[in-house]
Design a protein around this motif. Structure first.
Motif, PDB file in Angstrom:
ATOM      1  N   LYS A 213      39.315  22.989-120.290  1.00 25.40           N
ATOM      2  CA  LYS A 213      38.994  23.262-121.702  1.00 25.40           C
ATOM      3  C   LYS A 213      37.490  23.239-121.967  1.00 25.40           C
ATOM      4  O   LYS A 213      36.990  23.954-122.834  1.00 25.40           O
ATOM      5  N   THR A 214      36.755  22.427-121.195  1.00 22.14           N
ATOM      6  CA  THR A 214      35.302  22.388-121.445  1.00 22.14           C
ATOM      7  C   THR A 214      34.652  23.729-121.102  1.00 22.14           C
ATOM      8  O   THR A 214      33.640  24.099-121.695  1.00 22.14           O
ATOM      9  N   THR A 215      35.245  24.462-120.157  1.00 22.27           N
ATOM     10  CA  THR A 215      34.728  25.802-119.836  1.00 22.27           C
ATOM     11  C   THR A 215      34.827  26.707-121.066  1.00 22.27           C
ATOM     12  O   THR A 215      33.914  27.476-121.372  1.00 22.27           O
ATOM     13  N   VAL A 216      35.955  26.602-121.774  1.00 22.24           N
ATOM     14  CA  VAL A 216      36.153  27.431-122.969  1.00 22.24           C
ATOM     15  C   VAL A 216      35.207  26.986-124.083  1.00 22.24           C
ATOM     16  O   VAL A 216      34.534  27.806-124.720  1.00 22.24           O
TER      17      VAL A 216
ATOM     18  N   GLY B 238      32.543  27.925-127.904  1.00 22.25           N
ATOM     19  CA  GLY B 238      32.235  26.986-128.984  1.00 22.25           C
ATOM     20  C   GLY B 238      33.439  26.488-129.765  1.00 22.25           C
ATOM     21  O   GLY B 238      33.561  25.312-130.046  1.00 22.25           O
ATOM     22  N   SER B 239      34.354  27.407-130.141  1.00 16.71           N
ATOM     23  CA  SER B 239      35.488  26.995-130.966  1.00 16.71           C
ATOM     24  C   SER B 239      36.626  27.989-130.800  1.00 16.71           C
ATOM     25  O   SER B 239      36.427  29.124-130.330  1.00 16.71           O
ATOM     26  N   LYS B 240      37.793  27.581-131.237  1.00 13.29           N
ATOM     27  CA  LYS B 240      38.948  28.478-131.220  1.00 13.29           C
ATOM     28  C   LYS B 240      38.677  29.706-132.087  1.00 13.29           C
ATOM     29  O   LYS B 240      38.982  30.834-131.691  1.00 13.29           O
ATOM     30  N   ALA B 241      38.071  29.475-133.280  1.00 15.96           N
ATOM     31  CA  ALA B 241      37.837  30.593-134.195  1.00 15.96           C
ATOM     32  C   ALA B 241      36.934  31.648-133.563  1.00 15.96           C
ATOM     33  O   ALA B 241      37.200  32.854-133.655  1.00 15.96           O
ATOM     34  N   GLU B 242      35.856  31.200-132.915  1.00 13.97           N
ATOM     35  CA  GLU B 242      34.922  32.148-132.300  1.00 13.97           C
ATOM     36  C   GLU B 242      35.610  32.897-131.151  1.00 13.97           C
ATOM     37  O   GLU B 242      35.449  34.115-130.998  1.00 13.97           O
TER      38      GLU B 242
ATOM     39  N   SER C 206      45.564  26.219-129.621  1.00 18.10           N
ATOM     40  CA  SER C 206      44.364  25.384-129.521  1.00 18.10           C
ATOM     41  C   SER C 206      43.553  25.852-128.318  1.00 18.10           C
ATOM     42  O   SER C 206      44.054  26.581-127.452  1.00 18.10           O
ATOM     43  N   VAL C 207      42.295  25.438-128.273  1.00 14.76           N
ATOM     44  CA  VAL C 207      41.474  25.716-127.099  1.00 14.76           C
ATOM     45  C   VAL C 207      42.175  25.140-125.861  1.00 14.76           C
ATOM     46  O   VAL C 207      42.202  25.765-124.798  1.00 14.76           O
ATOM     47  N   GLU C 208      42.772  23.974-126.033  1.00 17.67           N
ATOM     48  CA  GLU C 208      43.472  23.344-124.909  1.00 17.67           C
ATOM     49  C   GLU C 208      44.629  24.222-124.414  1.00 17.67           C
ATOM     50  O   GLU C 208      44.812  24.406-123.206  1.00 17.67           O
ATOM     51  N   SER C 209      45.441  24.765-125.358  1.00 15.80           N
ATOM     52  CA  SER C 209      46.609  25.545-124.928  1.00 15.80           C
ATOM     53  C   SER C 209      46.174  26.854-124.264  1.00 15.80           C
ATOM     54  O   SER C 209      46.810  27.319-123.316  1.00 15.80           O
ATOM     55  N   ILE C 210      45.094  27.430-124.761  1.00 15.58           N
ATOM     56  CA  ILE C 210      44.598  28.671-124.142  1.00 15.58           C
ATOM     57  C   ILE C 210      44.048  28.371-122.750  1.00 15.58           C
ATOM     58  O   ILE C 210      44.336  29.091-121.783  1.00 15.58           O
ATOM     59  N   ALA C 211      43.272  27.291-122.652  1.00 14.89           N
ATOM     60  CA  ALA C 211      42.679  26.938-121.359  1.00 14.89           C
ATOM     61  C   ALA C 211      43.769  26.646-120.329  1.00 14.89           C
ATOM     62  O   ALA C 211      43.701  27.101-119.177  1.00 14.89           O
ATOM     63  N   ALA C 212      44.806  25.927-120.767  1.00 12.12           N
ATOM     64  CA  ALA C 212      45.886  25.590-119.838  1.00 12.12           C
ATOM     65  C   ALA C 212      46.571  26.855-119.342  1.00 12.12           C
ATOM     66  O   ALA C 212      46.852  27.010-118.150  1.00 12.12           O
ATOM     67  N   ARG C 213      46.819  27.785-120.242  1.00 14.43           N
ATOM     68  CA  ARG C 213      47.495  29.028-119.852  1.00 14.43           C
ATOM     69  C   ARG C 213      46.611  29.865-118.914  1.00 14.43           C
ATOM     70  O   ARG C 213      47.112  30.566-118.031  1.00 14.43           O
ATOM     71  N   ALA C 214      45.292  29.789-119.146  1.00 18.54           N
ATOM     72  CA  ALA C 214      44.362  30.575-118.316  1.00 18.54           C
ATOM     73  C   ALA C 214      44.074  29.886-116.981  1.00 18.54           C
ATOM     74  O   ALA C 214      43.466  30.492-116.090  1.00 18.54           O
ATOM     75  N   GLY C 215      44.457  28.617-116.880  1.00 17.11           N
ATOM     76  CA  GLY C 215      44.195  27.885-115.645  1.00 17.11           C
ATOM     77  C   GLY C 215      42.733  27.476-115.492  1.00 17.11           C
ATOM     78  O   GLY C 215      42.212  27.382-114.375  1.00 17.11           O
ATOM     79  N   VAL C 216      42.063  27.248-116.620  1.00 20.38           N
ATOM     80  CA  VAL C 216      40.672  26.774-116.564  1.00 20.38           C
ATOM     81  C   VAL C 216      40.571  25.472-117.355  1.00 20.38           C
ATOM     82  O   VAL C 216      41.486  25.116-118.108  1.00 20.38           O
TER      83      VAL C 216
END
Lengths: 215, 215
Positions: free
Chosen positions: B65-68, B73-77, B53-63
């Motif tokens: 989720k609204t930044t992502v 725009g979306s996980k797909a993009e 999810s966008v959330e799981s990616i953002a958490a791993r990146a340390g940013v």
């Protein structure tokens, strides 16, 4: 060459698959085999491979499960023979006397099957199954090897007629005809057209004539 | 052209993907994008697309989720851009001045990726995903279209140099190079060798020179 040949259950022509090893076409053995093959096609058309069993096929065919086990040994062996028989019925090996015509006929038969929504869906399902289940992968490998052996005669005949460089690898040429069509079905996901089929056959022939497939 | 370029999480080189639209390579925006792309590669390497999810990616990146969401725009993009960036990093567009060399370099790069067990597994997973999930299919379509546009320059340059018949369709030629390798990965399931790559490139070139891909 084509798992796509498994018909929807409404396509009766695909039930008339030839039954290998049947010596008396009208005999009881042949009738049982035909009923079992038709039942297997119906099962493949209506549910996932994992949900099909020798028992469910036997029940649909109206025969005892031991009859199926005795003759085919396992679900995997039975389904593999069903695929091969259905492919042979839907895509007979062309023999026009001209390699170019044979390759185009083959490519168009593949294209026709892959652009039929129901049969393309079954093909995709079996390929997805082969990528995720070792048993389906085994069924598919056996199926492809048998199909390749059957259609390689096109290449052998053309080589004997002097229409191809000596030593042309039948598998390489046959794969070259089919690969672009499956690539569109599975990877780029654009509809596979008759023009794609003709182009794929022409491309494979040009490469073969240039000696690219000589071992 | 290759989803296979998504690396296992231990392959740091694939994290150094270029970040489209970044004007200040060393700036904070670029650093955030690099962290998000690296996190997305790690996620793709370690779990199914559906579980990312966008959330799981953002958490791993340390940013946050609204930044992502604001940037992609979306996980797909986001995943589509990650695939395209990773493909560009792992398979740069060859430019040797000779079409034959360019096609062989491209085919060998594809083959190298598809014969790496980890990356081939991710490719298969994304293709299976594309065949069973409309959202992944959309991601993959966007990815392939972008990759095709990037590598089509090989054909345009060769046509301009007079090494190909005028009017050669870049997509048809590029697909002809890739199709046999994917066919082996997905359908016949035999290991894809360097010889297959060279043969595929030679077959595609012979067909192109014969004018098969002229529109």
């Amino acid at each position: 060459m084509i798992p796509a040949v498994i018909a929807t259950s409404s396509c009766d022509s695909l039930r008339d698959v030839s039954v290998p090893g049947t010596t008396r076409p009208g005999g009881r053995t042949a009738r049982v085999a035909e009923a079992v093959f038709a039942a297997a096609v119906d099962e493949l058309s209506s549910r996932d491979y994992a949900d099909i069993s020798v028992e469910s096929i036997a029940a649909r065919a109206g025969v005892h499960k031991t009859t199926v086990y005795r003759r085919w040994g396992s679900k995997a062996e039975l389904i593999s023979q069903v695929l091969a028989g259905a492919a042979g019925a839907a895509i007979p090996v062309p023999d026009t006397g001209r390699l170019e015509e044979d390759l185009r006929a083959l490519a168009r038969a593949v294209q026709a099957l892959l652009s039929d929504p129901g049969r393309a869906a079954i093909t995709r399902a079996l390929i997805v199954g082969g990528l995720t289940s070792p048993e389906i992968a085994g069924v598919m490998s056996q199926f492809w090897a048998g199909r390749l052996a059957a259609i390689s005669v096109i290449v052998d005949r053309a080589t004997a007629r002097g229409q191809l460089p000596a030593g042309t690898d039948p598998a390489a040429l046959m794969h070259a005809v089919a690969a672009p069509l499956y690539y569109e079905l599975l990877v780029t996901r654009v509809p596979v057209t008759e023009r794609d089929a003709d182009r794929g056959a022409a491309a494979a022939l040009a490469a073969a004539l240039a000696g690219v497939f000589v071992d």
